[in-house]
Design an enzyme around this catalytic site. Structure first.
Site: not given
Length: 299
Positions: A219, A69, A215
């Site tokens: 979505g 990340y 998520f």
């Protein structure tokens, strides 16, 4: 709900391995910028540190991160280290290994089993720790993860890792991993409009394993941010409670089982408060049914 009344513990707790965590945690990915990692405008570093410290102040004791990340100017692990070290005793930091990015941010071949130790050690270095609370093996398309998970189990036996999990996995992967070493969590995509992982949700419940959806706010198909038009049932429930669609999505996700742990991420202090408030949002059976009716095939 204000920052004075919101608390990450409102949705209850779960025992993750041998550590008790509040069911709403925090995902650090978006602190680096967009979900594409090396694209877009990096988050303000000072604001990201403020958000991390505020999250912990409000009861967040489960952070999700990874050495991969990072963006051009930001590293999630470095931000966590700068903001929170020395770490609170009850803080559980989960990280992931498997994917590989080069210095320019491009994805390369996934790590081989013999390379996973280097990834674990890099997470240790960046976080400034002598062990990792939870390490998830991110499945990168392989049919069998037994050798990869076995390499992590050896590091667990050596004391570098406390608990193990898997991510982006199928039920067959869970069976393979459990045959090697205890699995405390599975981190997969899941949400109101992304319910393909329902079988894994049920498998985890059966075995007392935490299910950690990613998520769940963005979505299906919204990895770069929740920018598409929201589904009508989500908007309807949000209006009825006077809350954001994000809160509704999180509340529905938490409702799927006591073993479900949410890890919404944000670099915005106001969004942090909004996300944590979802733990106190009580959906009616009728509202839950309406959200269940969302057509997951619509994009």
């Amino acid at each position: 709900m204000t920052s004075e009344t919101v608390c990450a513990g409102a949705a209850g707790t779960w025992v993750l391995g041998d550590r008790t965590v509040n069911r709403i945690g925090f995902g650090a990915m978006r602190l680096t910028g967009s979900a594409a990692f090396h694209q877009g405008t990096p988050r303000d570093r000072g604001q990201s540190i403020v958000v991390l410290r505020r999250a912990v102040d409000l009861g967040v004791n489960h952070l999700d991160t990874a050495a991969f990340y990072f963006s051009r100017l930001r590293s999630a692990n470095e931000l966590i280290n700068s903001a929170l070290a020395p770490y609170p005793e009850d803080l559980v930091i989960a990280t992931k290994v498997g994917p590989v990015r080069d210095a320019s941010g491009e994805w390369t071949a996934p790590a081989r089993p013999d390379e996973l130790r280097g990834q674990v050690e890099e997470n240790l270095r960046q976080l400034g720790r002598d062990h990792l609370d939870v390490v998830n093996l991110r499945v990168m398309g392989q049919d069998s993860i037994s050798e990869d998970f076995g390499a992590l189990a050896e590091l667990r036996a050596a004391g570098l890792i406390r608990h193990l999990g898997i991510s982006n996995a199928r039920p067959s992967h869970l069976a393979q991993a459990r045959a090697v070493a205890p699995v405390v969590c599975v981190q997969n995509r899941y949400g109101v409009d992304a319910r393909a992982g329902g079988e894994m949700l049920r498998e985890c419940a059966e075995h007392g394993i935490a299910f950690v959806p990613f998520f769940s706010i963005a979505g299906e198909g919204r990895e770069a941010g929740a920018v598409r038009a929201e589904h009508a049932p989500v908007r309807t429930v949000a209006r009825a409670h006077g809350v954001s669609p994000s809160q509704v999505r999180l509340a529905w996700t938490l409702r799927q089982g006591k073993h479900v742990l949410a890890i919404p991420g944000t670099g915005n202090p106001d969004h942090l408060i909004d996300n944590l408030a979802a733990g106190a949002l009580d959906l009616t059976e009728e509202e839950a049914g309406l959200l269940d009716s969302v057509d997951c095939t619509v994009r």
